[in-house]
Design a protein around this motif. Structure first.
Motif, PDB file in Angstrom:
ATOM      1  N   ILE A 443     -14.540 -13.587  41.667  1.00 27.92           N
ATOM      2  CA  ILE A 443     -15.235 -14.557  40.990  1.00 27.92           C
ATOM      3  C   ILE A 443     -16.837 -14.207  41.563  1.00 27.92           C
ATOM      4  CG2 ILE A 443     -15.069 -16.554  42.427  1.00 27.92           C
ATOM      5  CD1 ILE A 443     -15.436 -16.579  38.548  1.00 27.92           C
ATOM      6  N   GLN A 444     -16.532 -13.963  42.816  1.00 22.51           N
ATOM      7  CA  GLN A 444     -18.190 -13.841  43.291  1.00 22.51           C
ATOM      8  C   GLN A 444     -19.043 -12.881  42.653  1.00 22.51           C
ATOM      9  OE1 GLN A 444     -15.327 -12.792  44.720  1.00 22.51           O
ATOM     10  NE2 GLN A 444     -16.092 -10.496  44.801  1.00 22.51           N
ATOM     11  N   GLU A 445     -18.432 -11.937  41.864  1.00 18.48           N
ATOM     12  CA  GLU A 445     -19.289 -10.950  41.278  1.00 18.48           C
ATOM     13  C   GLU A 445     -20.311 -11.484  40.036  1.00 18.48           C
ATOM     14  OE1 GLU A 445     -19.665  -7.977  42.724  1.00 18.48           O
ATOM     15  OE2 GLU A 445     -18.606  -8.901  44.472  1.00 18.48           O
ATOM     16  N   MET A 446     -19.773 -12.798  39.758  1.00 21.10           N
ATOM     17  CA  MET A 446     -20.633 -13.302  38.635  1.00 21.10           C
ATOM     18  C   MET A 446     -22.110 -13.294  39.346  1.00 21.10           C
ATOM     19  SD  MET A 446     -18.904 -14.601  36.227  1.00 21.10           S
ATOM     20  CE  MET A 446     -20.192 -15.840  35.408  1.00 21.10           C
ATOM     21  N   ALA A 447     -22.359 -13.455  40.310  1.00 23.51           N
ATOM     22  CA  ALA A 447     -23.737 -13.407  41.041  1.00 23.51           C
ATOM     23  C   ALA A 447     -24.449 -11.925  40.706  1.00 23.51           C
ATOM     24  CB  ALA A 447     -23.665 -13.671  42.520  1.00 23.51           C
ATOM     25  N   THR A 448     -23.451 -10.785  41.147  1.00 21.71           N
ATOM     26  CA  THR A 448     -23.964  -9.617  40.914  1.00 21.71           C
ATOM     27  C   THR A 448     -24.349  -9.505  39.326  1.00 21.71           C
ATOM     28  OG1 THR A 448     -22.212  -9.046  42.348  1.00 21.71           O
ATOM     29  CG2 THR A 448     -23.129  -7.232  41.189  1.00 21.71           C
ATOM     30  N   ALA A 449     -23.525  -9.842  38.470  1.00 17.61           N
ATOM     31  CA  ALA A 449     -23.930  -9.761  36.929  1.00 17.61           C
ATOM     32  C   ALA A 449     -25.076 -10.247  36.528  1.00 17.61           C
ATOM     33  CB  ALA A 449     -22.848 -10.364  36.306  1.00 17.61           C
ATOM     34  N   VAL A 450     -25.506 -11.304  37.229  1.00 14.74           N
ATOM     35  CA  VAL A 450     -26.751 -12.249  37.009  1.00 14.74           C
ATOM     36  C   VAL A 450     -27.935 -11.506  37.420  1.00 14.74           C
ATOM     37  CG1 VAL A 450     -27.917 -14.421  37.346  1.00 14.74           C
ATOM     38  CG2 VAL A 450     -25.528 -14.537  36.819  1.00 14.74           C
ATOM     39  N   VAL A 451     -27.815 -11.063  38.798  1.00 18.83           N
ATOM     40  CA  VAL A 451     -28.978 -10.365  39.238  1.00 18.83           C
ATOM     41  C   VAL A 451     -29.173  -9.010  38.654  1.00 18.83           C
ATOM     42  CG1 VAL A 451     -28.740 -11.777  41.490  1.00 18.83           C
ATOM     43  CG2 VAL A 451     -27.695  -9.534  41.423  1.00 18.83           C
ATOM     44  N   GLU A 515     -22.368 -22.068  34.852  1.00 19.86           N
ATOM     45  CA  GLU A 515     -23.673 -22.445  35.185  1.00 19.86           C
ATOM     46  C   GLU A 515     -24.283 -22.354  36.334  1.00 19.86           C
ATOM     47  OE1 GLU A 515     -23.065 -26.080  32.849  1.00 19.86           O
ATOM     48  OE2 GLU A 515     -23.073 -25.163  30.776  1.00 19.86           O
ATOM     49  N   SER A 516     -23.635 -22.559  37.459  1.00 18.95           N
ATOM     50  CA  SER A 516     -24.057 -22.728  38.713  1.00 18.95           C
ATOM     51  C   SER A 516     -24.599 -21.346  39.158  1.00 18.95           C
ATOM     52  CB  SER A 516     -23.156 -23.323  39.686  1.00 18.95           C
ATOM     53  OG  SER A 516     -22.173 -22.079  40.059  1.00 18.95           O
ATOM     54  N   TYR A 517     -24.207 -20.245  38.486  1.00 23.87           N
ATOM     55  CA  TYR A 517     -24.597 -18.824  38.644  1.00 23.87           C
ATOM     56  C   TYR A 517     -25.877 -18.535  38.093  1.00 23.87           C
ATOM     57  CZ  TYR A 517     -20.508 -17.247  41.822  1.00 23.87           C
ATOM     58  OH  TYR A 517     -19.879 -17.313  42.923  1.00 23.87           O
ATOM     59  N   GLY A 518     -26.085 -19.442  36.896  1.00 23.95           N
ATOM     60  CA  GLY A 518     -27.295 -19.039  36.283  1.00 23.95           C
ATOM     61  C   GLY A 518     -26.673 -18.248  34.918  1.00 23.95           C
ATOM     62  N   ALA A 519     -25.290 -18.159  34.815  1.00 23.88           N
ATOM     63  CA  ALA A 519     -24.763 -17.670  33.593  1.00 23.88           C
ATOM     64  C   ALA A 519     -24.309 -18.734  32.662  1.00 23.88           C
ATOM     65  CB  ALA A 519     -23.567 -17.005  34.097  1.00 23.88           C
ATOM     66  N   HIS A 520     -23.810 -18.372  31.395  1.00 24.05           N
ATOM     67  CA  HIS A 520     -23.268 -19.171  30.282  1.00 24.05           C
ATOM     68  C   HIS A 520     -22.036 -19.468  30.365  1.00 24.05           C
ATOM     69  CE1 HIS A 520     -27.553 -18.309  29.026  1.00 24.05           C
ATOM     70  NE2 HIS A 520     -27.212 -16.864  29.185  1.00 24.05           N
ATOM     71  N   GLY A 521     -21.634 -20.609  29.878  1.00 25.34           N
ATOM     72  CA  GLY A 521     -20.031 -20.949  29.691  1.00 25.34           C
ATOM     73  C   GLY A 521     -20.162 -21.792  28.426  1.00 25.34           C
ATOM     74  N   ILE A 522     -18.786 -21.223  27.676  1.00 21.96           N
ATOM     75  CA  ILE A 522     -18.541 -21.931  26.508  1.00 21.96           C
ATOM     76  C   ILE A 522     -17.161 -22.241  26.541  1.00 21.96           C
ATOM     77  CG2 ILE A 522     -18.419 -21.808  24.178  1.00 21.96           C
ATOM     78  CD1 ILE A 522     -20.404 -19.459  24.266  1.00 21.96           C
ATOM     79  N   ARG A 523     -16.446 -23.299  26.361  1.00 20.91           N
ATOM     80  CA  ARG A 523     -15.059 -23.733  26.063  1.00 20.91           C
ATOM     81  C   ARG A 523     -14.561 -23.643  24.744  1.00 20.91           C
ATOM     82  NH1 ARG A 523     -14.277 -27.650  30.074  1.00 20.91           N
ATOM     83  NH2 ARG A 523     -14.141 -26.173  31.767  1.00 20.91           N
ATOM     84  N   VAL A 524     -13.606 -22.951  24.530  1.00 21.61           N
ATOM     85  CA  VAL A 524     -12.910 -22.821  23.292  1.00 21.61           C
ATOM     86  C   VAL A 524     -11.649 -23.540  23.325  1.00 21.61           C
ATOM     87  CG1 VAL A 524     -12.416 -21.479  21.182  1.00 21.61           C
ATOM     88  CG2 VAL A 524     -14.183 -21.132  22.617  1.00 21.61           C
ATOM     89  N   GLU A 525     -11.273 -24.582  22.550  1.00 22.98           N
ATOM     90  CA  GLU A 525      -9.907 -25.030  22.592  1.00 22.98           C
ATOM     91  C   GLU A 525      -9.237 -25.050  21.127  1.00 22.98           C
ATOM     92  OE1 GLU A 525      -9.564 -28.495  25.330  1.00 22.98           O
ATOM     93  OE2 GLU A 525     -11.641 -28.680  24.770  1.00 22.98           O
ATOM     94  N   ARG A 526     -10.045 -24.552  20.049  1.00 18.92           N
ATOM     95  CA  ARG A 526      -9.188 -24.394  18.700  1.00 18.92           C
ATOM     96  C   ARG A 526      -9.674 -22.924  18.107  1.00 18.92           C
ATOM     97  NH1 ARG A 526     -11.560 -29.098  15.128  1.00 18.92           N
ATOM     98  NH2 ARG A 526     -13.273 -27.946  15.764  1.00 18.92           N
ATOM     99  N   GLU A 527      -8.904 -22.779  17.271  1.00 18.37           N
ATOM    100  CA  GLU A 527      -8.850 -21.259  16.608  1.00 18.37           C
ATOM    101  C   GLU A 527     -10.234 -21.359  15.746  1.00 18.37           C
ATOM    102  OE1 GLU A 527      -6.426 -20.325  13.698  1.00 18.37           O
ATOM    103  OE2 GLU A 527      -6.934 -18.179  13.502  1.00 18.37           O
ATOM    104  N   GLU A 528     -10.490 -22.386  15.395  1.00 14.39           N
ATOM    105  CA  GLU A 528     -11.686 -22.377  14.274  1.00 14.39           C
ATOM    106  C   GLU A 528     -13.110 -22.215  15.235  1.00 14.39           C
ATOM    107  OE1 GLU A 528      -8.791 -24.480  14.435  1.00 14.39           O
ATOM    108  OE2 GLU A 528      -9.806 -26.241  13.787  1.00 14.39           O
ATOM    109  N   ASP A 529     -13.041 -22.344  16.388  1.00 11.81           N
ATOM    110  CA  ASP A 529     -14.249 -22.224  17.188  1.00 11.81           C
ATOM    111  C   ASP A 529     -14.450 -20.850  17.881  1.00 11.81           C
ATOM    112  OD1 ASP A 529     -14.800 -24.934  16.567  1.00 11.81           O
ATOM    113  OD2 ASP A 529     -13.716 -25.597  18.372  1.00 11.81           O
ATOM    114  N   ILE A 530     -13.328 -19.886  17.729  1.00  5.03           N
ATOM    115  CA  ILE A 530     -13.556 -18.674  18.525  1.00  5.03           C
ATOM    116  C   ILE A 530     -14.564 -17.910  18.173  1.00  5.03           C
ATOM    117  CG2 ILE A 530     -12.215 -16.427  18.881  1.00  5.03           C
ATOM    118  CD1 ILE A 530      -9.581 -17.996  18.161  1.00  5.03           C
ATOM    119  N   GLN A 531     -14.787 -17.754  16.711  1.00  2.00           N
ATOM    120  CA  GLN A 531     -15.726 -16.915  16.121  1.00  2.00           C
ATOM    121  C   GLN A 531     -17.196 -17.364  16.415  1.00  2.00           C
ATOM    122  OE1 GLN A 531     -14.988 -13.882  14.723  1.00  2.00           O
ATOM    123  NE2 GLN A 531     -17.101 -13.549  15.199  1.00  2.00           N
ATOM    124  N   ALA A 532     -17.463 -18.671  16.399  1.00  2.34           N
ATOM    125  CA  ALA A 532     -18.699 -19.061  16.764  1.00  2.34           C
ATOM    126  C   ALA A 532     -18.923 -18.699  18.155  1.00  2.34           C
ATOM    127  CB  ALA A 532     -18.671 -20.732  16.397  1.00  2.34           C
TER     128      ALA A 532
END
Lengths: 573, 165
Positions: A443-451, A515-532
């Motif tokens: 998971i620490q590679e989130m930082a690599t992706a951001v920088v 978010e703490s890494y300066g990345a984006h986070g989206i949680r999806v719990e229903r099929e209807e929200d996958i595409q968005a």
């Protein structure tokens, strides 16, 4: 004029056309880093852990076709890349890994950060060597790039003691190298191939089994033409997926432990199995006595040692996949396989690859949206249930590539490999399909992706479990979920049989973590929200996005064959 | 399962012996003996390897050796005429004068040299085939209470073809 080892090191990389290396500094490689600092042809990517580093190099190499280059320090730096070396060795990924080493005079003294990394990695590298004389440095680096990229590609390790880096010696970097013990196969035995072709032509139920060798030697077009011309159905291994477009009418599906029913039945009923670039791993064959029992088997592989190792073969052909297929195309005639194709279609109709749609958001739904969304993506998976679902449901063709840890099955591979792929392909979308277990392993590679400004889209299939093992516990161990629940705390009952109201919360909160890494986070719990969610993630060009899909917790990968059972005995429901 | 012989030309470099022997342990091949020394070309070492295996495994062993970068050439000696010898020292200890006589007789029959002698001991130096050495050890063990054995593993070379004589 003589130059230092460190100067020759950088010169060698430049002459090999290296533009990116994955490096983590330390005491025994500071000279090499200092030399890299002084130039601007080679970009140094700094990860957050050496295991992440080498998986990044693997993803980079797999997605670009170039050799991935790693530079780490001695001791722990070196031991941390071992998992990646084994992974690359298994999946034939060309890497050249430089490790620092303590000065020659200290080797063997249990010096600070000294390990015998060449000794430790002997069985998981294609070649490994410690540079013991400054004058050998150029030749060894030249050898390493040659060995890594030719024949059956693989990782090469060069261990460079600190004093070799600063010692002066010849400035020349050789333009070629002769290695008397290394002669990769560069031709095809026409007589043997003709025998294979004759056998194929006589078949009534021919089947092509395409392995990762097709993708490695870029023989996809040739295979497609060959299959079309001869009208032979194609099944693939996981590493071979995408060998021909998955939407092609001749493509049956993956065979093996979690393969498609029709693909496994076709293997067990075919009369000639024409296999190219696969090593007949146990995940493909199941019980060897029952594997393709009615078939004569042709095996084309660049590695002689892969032939007739696991499966007795009727016609062995040692050759690069593309060379063999180019030759075969000269002879190809159309066979009448209409009935055989209808038969396979029938099997497919009785047991298609499909998940129930009545219990929440399933992985199949997510993968269908992914298929619709990306026009030319590189998909990278981690290891586990999500990986099997990805290999089952992702559509691949010339514009879509899939990178996965097939042989070693390395959890933690997905995120860093996706970052490496993105660094190598900044103009393509890279989608990492991962699980909540594997993602946390690097998971620490989130930082690599951001920088690095690598906006990979991380599709996290969260089921609160180490799902692949839990699936086995669910099916074969009386739902005794030993050490597979990632929510489990000391307060939980000893014999928990599955999720319920009293379950503790999941940790970490992946959205907050992103978010703490300066990345984006989206949680999806229903099929209807996958595409968005997918659409939104695609708009972020600055940093990666974790889309956390809360999938049905006890979902299992089907069909499945229990380890060691015949491939025709599939658990379908 | 039977014994098979391989002659292996390898680079005379650090770690090559470890790599070759590591292959046998790592892949569970049954290594009987392995000897190594430099050849007429000092950059090249030659190994004589004896393995016990079935046909399929033996094929695989040869392929695995062949794919090693440091291996220059693999020669299967199993079915070609070869000369093979193994050096062996056997010390027979705590023996009476009569028993000494018996050791001399055995030495004569087996065509081995008496290399050294003590008040109650004899040292035999044997250059026999591996099988003959095994027989000798069995015999000595059955006749005498205390023996000490050191053996060097077999070395083998292809015979000179009759057409070349």
């Amino acid at each position: 004029m003589d130059i230092t080892g460190r100067k020759l090191f950088v010169k060698a990389l430049q002459e090999e056309g290296v533009d990116t290396i994955f490096g983590y500094p330390g005491g025994t490689v500071t000279d090499l880093f200092d030399e890299l600092y002084k130039q601007d042809c080679i970009e140094v990517v700094l990860p957050r852990h050496e295991q992440g580093l080498i998986h990044e190099a693997e993803g980079y190499a797999k997605s670009t076709g170039k050799v991935g280059v790693c530079l780490v320090t001695s001791g722990p730096g070196a031991t941390n890349i071992m998992t990646g070396l084994a992974d690359a060795h298994y999946d034939s990924i060309p890497l050249v890994c430089f490790t620092g080493q303590v000065p020659l005079s200290l080797i063997g003294n249990d010096a600070f950060q000294e390990v015998d990394i060449v000794g430790m990695t002997r069985s998981i590298t294609k070649y490994g060597v410690t540079v013991r004389r400054r004058e050998d440095l150029g030749r060894i680096i030249k050898m390493a790039f040659h060995i890594a990229a030719t024949g059956k590609p693989g990782p090469v390790l060069i261990d460079i003691p600190k004093d070799i880096q600063t010692a002066t010696g010849p400035a020349e970097y050789p333009s070629n190298v002769q290695i008397r013990g290394y002669k990769p196969n560069e031709s095809v035995h026409v007589g043997q191939l003709k025998k294979a072709y004759k056998l194929l032509r006589s078949a009534k139920k021919p089947l092509i089994l395409a392995g990762g060798g097709i993708n490695i030697s870029k023989a996809n077009d040739q295979l497609l033409q060959f299959a079309e011309k001869m009208q032979i159905p194609v099944v693939t291994t996981i590493m071979g997926k995408g060998a021909i477009p998955t939407t092609h009418p001749l493509y049956v599906g993956n065979s093996g432990m979690h393969g498609k029913y029709a693909a496994n039945i076709a293997v067990s009923k075919c009369d000639v199995l024409f296999s190219i670039g696969t090593r007949f791993n146990d995940r493909i064959t199941g019980d060897l006595n029952e594997f393709a029992p009615k078939a004569k088997i042709v095996h084309i592989d660049v590695d002689t040692a892969s032939i007739s190792r696991n499966v007795a073969v009727d016609v062995p052909v040692v050759s690069d996949a593309r060379l063999a297929l180019e030759k075969l195309l000269e002879w190809a005639e159309t066979l009448d396989t209409e009935k055989w194709q209808e038969q396979i279609a029938e099997w497919n109709k009785t047991n298609p690859l499909e998940m129930r749609r009545d219990h929440g958001m399933t992985p199949q739904m997510i993968l269908e949206h992914i298929n619709k969304t990306f026009a030319d993506a590189i998909y990278v998976t981690d290891v586990g249930q999500h990986q099997m679902w990805a290999t089952q449901y992702l559509e691949l063709d010339a514009w879509h590539q899939m990178i996965t840890s097939g042989g070693l099955g390395t959890m933690g591979f997905g995120l860093p490999a996706a970052i490496g792929a993105k660094i190598g392909n900044p103009d393509r979308e890279v989608v990492c399909i991962t699980g909540d277990g594997g993602l946390q392993m690097n998971i620490q590679e989130m930082a690599t992706a951001v920088v690095q400004g690598a906006p990979v889209i991380i599709c996290l299939f969260n089921n609160y479990y180490l799902g692949m093992v839990r699936q086995m516990q669910q099916l074969f161990y009386g739902k005794r979920y030993a050490a597979t629940c990632l929510r489990r705390r000391k307060t939980c009952p000893a014999n928990c049989k599955g999720p319920n109201e009293a379950c503790p919360p999941y940790t970490p909160d992946f959205i907050a973590l992103a978010e703490s890494y300066g990345a984006h986070g989206i949680r999806v719990e229903r099929e209807e929200d996958i595409q968005a969610a997918l659409d939104q993630a695609r708009t972020y060009k600055d940093a990666p996005t974790i889309i956390e899909f809360m999938i049905a917790t006890e979902e299992i990968v089907l069909p499945m064959v229990k380890g060691g059972n015949p491939m025709s005995e599939m658990i379908l429901k | 399962m039977k014994n098979r012989w391989i002659a292996l030309y390898v680079e005379n470099q650090v770690g090559v012996l470890a790599k070759v022997s590591g292959l046998f342990s790592g892949k569970s091949y049954n290594l009987q003996s392995l000897t190594v020394g430099t050849t007429e070309d000092e950059t090249v070492s030659r190994m004589t390897i004896c393995v016990t295996s079935d046909d399929v495994t033996f094929e695989q062993i040869k392929k695995q050796l062949n794919r090693m970068v440091e291996v220059i050439k693999v020669i299967d000696l199993t079915s070609v005429p070869i000369h093979m010898k193994e050096i062996l020292f056997a010390k027979v200890l705590h023996i009476s004068a009569a028993e000494k006589q018996e050791v001399y007789q055995i030495a004569q029959v087996f065509h081995v040299e008496v290399a050294d002698i003590g008040n109650d001991s004899v040292l035999l130096e044997c250059k026999l085939t591996e099988r003959r050495n095994n027989e000798l050890i069995t015999l000595l063990k059955s006749k005498f209470r205390t023996i000490e054995v050191v053996r060097g593993g077999a070395v083998a070379i292809e015979s000179i073809s009759t057409s070349c004589r």
